[in-house]
Scaffold this motif. Structure first.
Motif, PDB file in Angstrom:
ATOM      1  N   ALA A   1      -9.984   8.289   6.640  1.00  0.00           N
ATOM      2  CA  ALA A   1     -10.427   8.394   5.250  1.00  0.00           C
ATOM      3  C   ALA A   1      -9.270   8.793   4.337  1.00  0.00           C
ATOM      4  O   ALA A   1      -9.142   8.275   3.219  1.00  0.00           O
ATOM      5  N   CYS A   2      -8.428   9.699   4.813  1.00  0.00           N
ATOM      6  CA  CYS A   2      -7.244  10.084   4.037  1.00  0.00           C
ATOM      7  C   CYS A   2      -6.353   8.869   3.789  1.00  0.00           C
ATOM      8  O   CYS A   2      -5.949   8.598   2.647  1.00  0.00           O
TER       9      CYS A   2
ATOM     10  N   LEU B   1      -7.425  13.952  -3.226  1.00  0.00           N
ATOM     11  CA  LEU B   1      -7.712  12.977  -2.178  1.00  0.00           C
ATOM     12  C   LEU B   1      -8.176  13.676  -0.896  1.00  0.00           C
ATOM     13  O   LEU B   1      -9.098  13.195  -0.216  1.00  0.00           O
TER      14      LEU B   1
ATOM     15  N   GLU C   1     -11.794  14.802  -1.257  1.00  0.00           N
ATOM     16  CA  GLU C   1     -12.738  13.709  -1.055  1.00  0.00           C
ATOM     17  C   GLU C   1     -12.855  13.331   0.418  1.00  0.00           C
ATOM     18  O   GLU C   1     -13.962  13.100   0.928  1.00  0.00           O
ATOM     19  N   ALA C   2     -11.726  13.284   1.135  1.00  0.00           N
ATOM     20  CA  ALA C   2     -11.753  12.891   2.548  1.00  0.00           C
ATOM     21  C   ALA C   2     -12.511  13.898   3.406  1.00  0.00           C
ATOM     22  O   ALA C   2     -13.099  13.535   4.435  1.00  0.00           O
TER      23      ALA C   2
ATOM     24  N   ALA D   1      -7.022   5.686   3.966  1.00  0.00           N
ATOM     25  CA  ALA D   1      -7.662   4.652   3.154  1.00  0.00           C
ATOM     26  C   ALA D   1      -7.557   4.968   1.663  1.00  0.00           C
ATOM     27  O   ALA D   1      -7.534   4.058   0.827  1.00  0.00           O
ATOM     28  N   SER D   2      -7.455   6.257   1.330  1.00  0.00           N
ATOM     29  CA  SER D   2      -7.359   6.669  -0.072  1.00  0.00           C
ATOM     30  C   SER D   2      -5.924   6.723  -0.579  1.00  0.00           C
ATOM     31  O   SER D   2      -5.690   6.962  -1.765  1.00  0.00           O
TER      32      SER D   2
ATOM     33  N   GLU E   1      -2.805  15.496  -7.071  1.00  0.00           N
ATOM     34  CA  GLU E   1      -3.325  14.196  -6.652  1.00  0.00           C
ATOM     35  C   GLU E   1      -3.689  14.220  -5.175  1.00  0.00           C
ATOM     36  O   GLU E   1      -4.779  13.787  -4.779  1.00  0.00           O
TER      37      GLU E   1
ATOM     38  N   ASN F   1       0.848  -1.192   0.000  1.00  0.00           N
ATOM     39  CA  ASN F   1       0.000   0.000   0.000  1.00  0.00           C
ATOM     40  C   ASN F   1       0.882   1.241   0.000  1.00  0.00           C
ATOM     41  O   ASN F   1       1.751   1.393   0.865  1.00  0.00           O
TER      42      ASN F   1
END
Length: 453
Positions: free
Chosen positions: A404-405, A438, A441-442, A407-408, A434, A50
């Protein structure tokens, strides 16, 4: 970039960590540190492959990113030639690091005392100021962080000070400027500046100017919130220090070496302090290094009088080699200028648009590659998304946002009710965009905890 997974296994690394590593600022049984297998440029990755875009620059110190080949090569070359030498010797790489730093400091701060990091730099700056003036007190702001050693933690204004505060360290705290949550009921930057300076002048008067050795400020407070000072504030503090014979110390541990789009943040306001503390970005954190840049007047105090301080690893050759390579690389690759460009043309405009879209974003502030978003429950009342120094369930909204950050694939820098946007100063425009996408979205997760959510 294909993540390279190290030869150790995830299980062995995690097992050894849990058995033997005592982590800072943590309740040991309540943490589960991510096991990192490698890093390059603006990214790092775990043992499962990851990959994370590092919008924290670790602890806002990898200013030229991870594993820059020029700096890695310089460390390797120095290790093959001379790994270590006591600080009492003159060493070419130590002298060159000091020269390169002194060339970039404002004014006549031409002498460099090397330490192992920022907290030790602050400790020694305070010691120099007290010995130079013959006075004991040091003033610092409540919203500040200066390190975790004895004097530095007492100077610190945030809650990390509380367990170690002796209330007898000669430290007096005052309110610095912060228009968004003004302690002075100001409505404009000019009002905030004037009233903050009046408050400091009153604090000096009531403490007794003749008892105050130094005032220490972060040029731009870092962990406390990236609150850029209003125009005229640092110059006003400089004038107060001159008026009362007080040493003016600027802490540039986090804001120095390109982070704000200048070599030192003080350059934005054309202010020269008496001492500057530095660390972190001086060599991108590749080998521990910090220091104090010292004015001619303070250096002269110790011309024939021994300075009563020192460190076994002061000016360590490997650390200094990393500093020489880092500063040279930043110059050759235009990294300081790139950070300024990012702030003005990429990060700043994008964050302003993000703030318009999200009810959780109360304020955006910063410069260069050094930004903060203050997250709120209500834009009108400015109620923070979580209470001051929140923990456990009270901190759930920020914990959910951070999760959330991650996870993205974005690694954030989160503190209290803020998220900081502090990527490497040489992050590419594409990488910055990029990460900003992200982050955008978070923030929908944070929005759910607002009055509009």
């Amino acid at each position: 970039m294909t993540p390279h997974v190290a030869s150790h296994t995830l299980a062995t690394v995690k097992d050894a960590d849990r058995k033997h590593v005592f982590h800072s600022w943590s309740a040991q049984a309540l943490i589960d540190p991510l096991a990192v297998a490698g890093a390059e440029g603006s990214y790092f990755w775990d043992y499962e492959g990851n990959r994370f875009l590092d919008f924290s620059s670790q602890l806002v110190n990898t200013n030229i990113g991870h594993q820059h080949p020029k700096v890695v090569a310089a460390i390797q070359e120095q290790a093959a030639r001379l790994c270590t030498l006591a600080p009492g010797f003159a060493v070419d790489v130590r002298s060159e690091a000091a020269r390169l730093i002194a060339e970039r400091t404002p004014g006549d701060l031409d002498k460099i005392f090397f330490t192992n990091g920022g907290a030790e730099a602050v400790e020694n700056a305070v010691r120099m100021a007290r010995l130079h003036t013959g006075r004991a007190k040091v003033l610092s702001t409540y919203r500040s962080y200066h390190g975790a050693t004895a004097a530095a933690i007492n100077l610190t204004g945030d809650p990390r000070r509380w367990p170690s505060d002796t209330a007898a360290a000669g430290v007096v705290h005052f309110w610095g400027p912060y228009l968004y949550r003004s302690a002075f009921h100001a409505t404009t930057e000019a009002e905030e500046c004037a009233r903050a300076l009046a408050h400091l002048a009153d604090t000096i008067a009531f403490e007794g100017p003749q008892t105050i050795a130094a005032i220490i400020l972060e040029s731009v407070p870092g962990t406390a919130g990236i609150m850029t000072p209003p125009p005229g504030y640092l110059a006003g503090v400089r004038e107060l220090c001159d008026r009362h014979g007080i040493v003016f110390v600027l802490d540039e541990v986090m804001s120095g070496f390109g982070r704000t789009g200048k070599w030192f943040a003080a350059d934005h306001w054309d202010v020269t302090p008496d001492l500057i503390t530095f660390a972190k970005g001086v060599n991108s954190g590749y080998v521990p290094l910090g220091g104090v840049a010292i004015s001619a007047a303070i250096a002269e105090t110790f011309a024939t009088r021994p300075y009563p301080g020192g460190l076994t690893y002061s000016g360590h050759p490997l650390a200094c080699a990393a500093a020489v390579a880092t500063i040279t690389t930043m110059e050759e690759e235009g990294i300081v200028e790139h950070a300024a460009h990012l702030g003005e043309n990429v990060i700043g405009p994008a964050l302003a648009e993000i703030a318009e879209r999200h009810p959780s974003v109360g304020e955006v502030r910063g410069l260069g590659a050094f930004w903060a978003l203050e997250l709120v429950r209500d834009k009108e009342t400015r109620e923070p998304l979580v209470p001051y120094n929140a923990a456990g369930a009270d901190n759930a909204p920020m914990a959910e946002f951070a999760a959330a950050c991650k996870a993205s694939g974005l690694w954030p820098f989160v503190n209290m009710n803020r998220t900081h946007v502090v990527p490497p100063c040489n992050v590419t425009e594409a990488e910055a965009k990029e990460g900003l996408a992200l982050l955008d979205e978070a923030l929908t997760v944070a929005d759910r905890h607002t009055t509009a959510g």
